[in-house]
Design a protein around this motif. Structure first.
Motif, mmCIF file in Angstrom:
data_model
loop_
_atom_site.group_PDB
_atom_site.id
_atom_site.type_symbol
_atom_site.label_atom_id
_atom_site.label_comp_id
_atom_site.label_asym_id
_atom_site.label_seq_id
_atom_site.Cartn_x
_atom_site.Cartn_y
_atom_site.Cartn_z
ATOM 1 N N ARG A 1 0.801 -1.228 0.000
ATOM 2 C CA ARG A 1 0.000 0.000 0.000
ATOM 3 C C ARG A 1 0.835 1.281 0.000
ATOM 4 N NH1 ARG A 1 -5.190 -0.994 1.830
ATOM 5 N NH2 ARG A 1 -5.581 1.156 1.183
ATOM 6 N N ARG A 2 2.116 1.158 0.328
ATOM 7 C CA ARG A 2 2.948 2.348 0.553
ATOM 8 C C ARG A 2 3.031 3.247 -0.675
ATOM 9 N NH1 ARG A 2 7.450 -0.150 2.428
ATOM 10 N NH2 ARG A 2 6.534 -0.217 4.508
ATOM 11 N N GLY A 3 3.222 2.656 -1.832
ATOM 12 C CA GLY A 3 3.369 3.452 -3.048
ATOM 13 C C GLY A 3 2.168 4.347 -3.304
ATOM 14 N N ALA A 4 0.964 3.782 -3.163
ATOM 15 C CA ALA A 4 -0.254 4.556 -3.403
ATOM 16 C C ALA A 4 -0.426 5.663 -2.371
ATOM 17 C CB ALA A 4 -1.470 3.628 -3.385
ATOM 18 N N LEU A 5 -0.044 5.378 -1.112
ATOM 19 C CA LEU A 5 -0.183 6.378 -0.062
ATOM 20 C C LEU A 5 0.735 7.579 -0.294
ATOM 21 C CD1 LEU A 5 -0.308 4.074 3.088
ATOM 22 C CD2 LEU A 5 -2.185 5.465 2.215
ATOM 23 N N LEU A 6 1.897 7.317 -0.869
ATOM 24 C CA LEU A 6 2.897 8.370 -1.015
ATOM 25 C C LEU A 6 2.810 9.128 -2.337
ATOM 26 C CD1 LEU A 6 5.950 6.503 0.535
ATOM 27 C CD2 LEU A 6 4.621 8.344 1.586
ATOM 28 N N GLU A 7 1.982 8.644 -3.264
ATOM 29 C CA GLU A 7 1.810 9.365 -4.532
ATOM 30 C C GLU A 7 1.061 10.675 -4.292
ATOM 31 O OE1 GLU A 7 -0.289 6.712 -7.089
ATOM 32 O OE2 GLU A 7 1.521 5.730 -7.807
ATOM 33 N N PRO A 8 1.357 11.727 -5.086
ATOM 34 C CA PRO A 8 2.382 11.823 -6.136
ATOM 35 C C PRO A 8 3.689 12.398 -5.617
ATOM 36 C CG PRO A 8 0.998 13.756 -6.219
ATOM 37 C CD PRO A 8 0.512 12.927 -5.045
ATOM 38 N N PHE A 9 3.847 12.454 -4.267
ATOM 39 C CA PHE A 9 5.018 13.111 -3.694
ATOM 40 C C PHE A 9 6.310 12.330 -3.905
ATOM 41 C CE2 PHE A 9 7.716 13.201 0.220
ATOM 42 C CZ PHE A 9 8.355 14.409 -0.037
ATOM 43 N N ALA A 10 6.292 11.028 -3.635
ATOM 44 C CA ALA A 10 7.527 10.263 -3.486
ATOM 45 C C ALA A 10 8.319 10.135 -4.789
ATOM 46 C CB ALA A 10 7.219 8.877 -2.938
ATOM 47 N N ALA A 11 9.564 10.597 -4.744
ATOM 48 C CA ALA A 11 10.506 10.346 -5.834
ATOM 49 C C ALA A 11 11.493 9.258 -5.424
ATOM 50 C CB ALA A 11 11.251 11.629 -6.203
ATOM 51 N N THR A 12 11.876 9.240 -4.137
ATOM 52 C CA THR A 12 12.730 8.176 -3.597
ATOM 53 C C THR A 12 12.151 7.722 -2.270
ATOM 54 O OG1 THR A 12 14.210 9.593 -2.283
ATOM 55 C CG2 THR A 12 14.747 9.289 -4.636
ATOM 56 N N THR A 13 12.279 6.435 -1.984
ATOM 57 C CA THR A 13 11.781 5.872 -0.732
ATOM 58 C C THR A 13 12.791 4.869 -0.192
ATOM 59 O OG1 THR A 13 9.497 6.057 -1.526
ATOM 60 C CG2 THR A 13 9.870 4.624 0.374
ATOM 61 N N ALA A 14 13.154 4.996 1.078
ATOM 62 C CA ALA A 14 14.082 4.063 1.724
ATOM 63 C C ALA A 14 13.451 3.551 3.009
ATOM 64 C CB ALA A 14 15.404 4.763 2.029
ATOM 65 N N VAL A 15 13.405 2.236 3.149
ATOM 66 C CA VAL A 15 12.799 1.602 4.321
ATOM 67 C C VAL A 15 13.897 0.928 5.138
ATOM 68 C CG1 VAL A 15 11.123 -0.092 5.136
ATOM 69 C CG2 VAL A 15 10.670 1.208 3.041
ATOM 70 N N GLU A 16 13.910 1.174 6.456
ATOM 71 C CA GLU A 16 14.906 0.565 7.339
ATOM 72 C C GLU A 16 14.224 0.050 8.600
ATOM 73 O OE1 GLU A 16 19.068 2.730 6.397
ATOM 74 O OE2 GLU A 16 17.743 3.847 7.749
ATOM 75 N N ASN A 17 14.848 -0.962 9.212
ATOM 76 C CA ASN A 17 14.304 -1.584 10.415
ATOM 77 C C ASN A 17 15.301 -1.479 11.556
ATOM 78 O OD1 ASN A 17 11.794 -2.664 9.333
ATOM 79 N ND2 ASN A 17 13.108 -3.981 8.105
ATOM 80 N N TYR A 18 14.760 -1.202 12.749
ATOM 81 C CA TYR A 18 15.606 -0.995 13.921
ATOM 82 C C TYR A 18 14.996 -1.637 15.164
ATOM 83 C CZ TYR A 18 17.791 2.753 11.163
ATOM 84 O OH TYR A 18 18.431 3.485 10.187
ATOM 85 N N GLU A 19 15.847 -1.837 16.149
ATOM 86 C CA GLU A 19 15.432 -2.177 17.510
ATOM 87 C C GLU A 19 15.492 -0.903 18.350
ATOM 88 O OE1 GLU A 19 17.528 -4.295 21.369
ATOM 89 O OE2 GLU A 19 18.170 -4.861 19.354
ATOM 90 N N ALA A 20 14.486 -0.656 19.159
ATOM 91 C CA ALA A 20 14.500 0.499 20.056
ATOM 92 C C ALA A 20 15.302 0.128 21.300
ATOM 93 C CB ALA A 20 13.085 0.915 20.434
ATOM 94 N N ALA A 21 16.569 0.556 21.325
ATOM 95 C CA ALA A 21 17.448 0.217 22.445
ATOM 96 C C ALA A 21 17.150 1.077 23.667
ATOM 97 C CB ALA A 21 18.904 0.377 22.026
ATOM 98 N N VAL A 22 16.766 2.342 23.439
ATOM 99 C CA VAL A 22 16.410 3.255 24.534
ATOM 100 C C VAL A 22 15.186 4.056 24.112
ATOM 101 C CG1 VAL A 22 17.154 5.157 26.021
ATOM 102 C CG2 VAL A 22 18.835 3.455 25.262
ATOM 103 N N PHE A 23 14.197 4.128 24.989
ATOM 104 C CA PHE A 23 12.993 4.938 24.762
ATOM 105 C C PHE A 23 12.760 5.740 26.029
ATOM 106 C CE2 PHE A 23 8.467 5.815 24.954
ATOM 107 C CZ PHE A 23 8.152 6.189 23.649
ATOM 108 N N HIS A 24 13.008 7.035 25.956
ATOM 109 C CA HIS A 24 12.907 7.909 27.126
ATOM 110 C C HIS A 24 11.917 9.021 26.808
ATOM 111 C CE1 HIS A 24 14.119 10.229 30.643
ATOM 112 N NE2 HIS A 24 14.332 11.286 29.862
ATOM 113 N N GLN A 25 10.766 8.972 27.448
ATOM 114 C CA GLN A 25 9.739 9.978 27.174
ATOM 115 C C GLN A 25 9.506 10.853 28.397
ATOM 116 O OE1 GLN A 25 6.787 9.593 24.222
ATOM 117 N NE2 GLN A 25 5.106 9.810 25.661
ATOM 118 N N VAL A 26 9.581 12.166 28.186
ATOM 119 C CA VAL A 26 9.324 13.137 29.238
ATOM 120 C C VAL A 26 7.873 13.589 29.185
ATOM 121 C CG1 VAL A 26 9.997 15.389 30.180
ATOM 122 C CG2 VAL A 26 11.723 13.908 29.101
ATOM 123 N N ARG A 27 7.411 13.864 27.966
ATOM 124 C CA ARG A 27 6.024 14.272 27.744
ATOM 125 C C ARG A 27 5.648 13.874 26.320
ATOM 126 N NH1 ARG A 27 9.191 18.757 28.125
ATOM 127 N NH2 ARG A 27 8.527 19.118 30.271
#
Length: 203
Positions: A72-98
């Motif tokens: 679905r990503r391509g349709a959601l990003l049209e007509p803006f997207a010229a380049t798209t890069a997808v990356e995956n991460y682990e959240a090693a630290v999550f610190h929320q103040v507000r």
């Protein structure tokens, strides 16, 4: 938690079309997926950059959601997207103040490190960097995302308003310098975005 980021560039004049689609249809799609913990949308309207992040309670939940979102990503990003890069991460630290709010600011610091130093990076960020960030006016959230296999990471610091983001540049540069030296990381990029939406249910 585990995170998928989608970094998109395109014509600045068309970015609002992508924002509207992601903030409505995109969020609805994500919320239907098991293990969903929240999302964020961030934009640089002047340059035409958009960063979207989705948060997941497990690596499997993130992986399972990717098949649906990829279709679905391509349709959601049209007509803006010229380049798209997808990356995956682990959240090693999550610190929320507000809770971050629309109109706030996000600073992204992109990192490279020896994969063997991933735990050192997480501990340094948690013990040395976060306490310094906590002294910054307007800090809402600080996170460290890591890709242990590739030796890459992101530090995301979110502020309640644009003024606080700007005022934090010097103090955070000092904390960045000290933390990078302690954790043996190389800073390879620095970016700032406007917060469109940022709601994550932390641990």
């Amino acid at each position: 938690m585990f995170v998928r980021t989608v970094f998109v560039t395109g014509d600045p004049a068309k970015v609002d079309t992508a924002i509207r689609a992601l903030n409505s249809q995109g969020r609805e799609l994500l919320e239907e997926r098991p293990g969903y913990r929240g999302a964020g949308i961030f934009v640089d309207r002047e340059l035409g950059k958009l960063l979207a992040a989705s948060w997941w309670e497990s690596e499997d939940a993130r992986r399972n959601s990717d098949e649906v979102m990829r279709e679905r990503r391509g349709a959601l990003l049209e007509p803006f997207a010229a380049t798209t890069a997808v990356e995956n991460y682990e959240a090693a630290v999550f610190h929320q103040v507000r809770q971050p709010e629309a109109g706030g600011g996000l600073r992204i610091t992109r990192l490279e490190f020896d994969p063997m130093d991933a735990d050192l990076l997480a501990e340094t960020f948690r013990a040395s960097v976060v306490p310094r960030l906590d002294t910054l006016s307007g800090l809402a959230r600080a996170v460290l995302l890591v890709d242990r296999e590739r030796g890459r990471g992101l530090v995301g610091t979110t502020f309640t308003d644009r003024g606080s983001l700007v005022a934090s540049r010097g103090p955070q540069a000092s904390a960045r310098h000290e933390g990078a030296a302690k954790a043996h990381v190389t800073v390879i990029g620095l970016e700032e975005f406007e917060v469109v939406y940022a709601d994550v249910r932390g641990n």
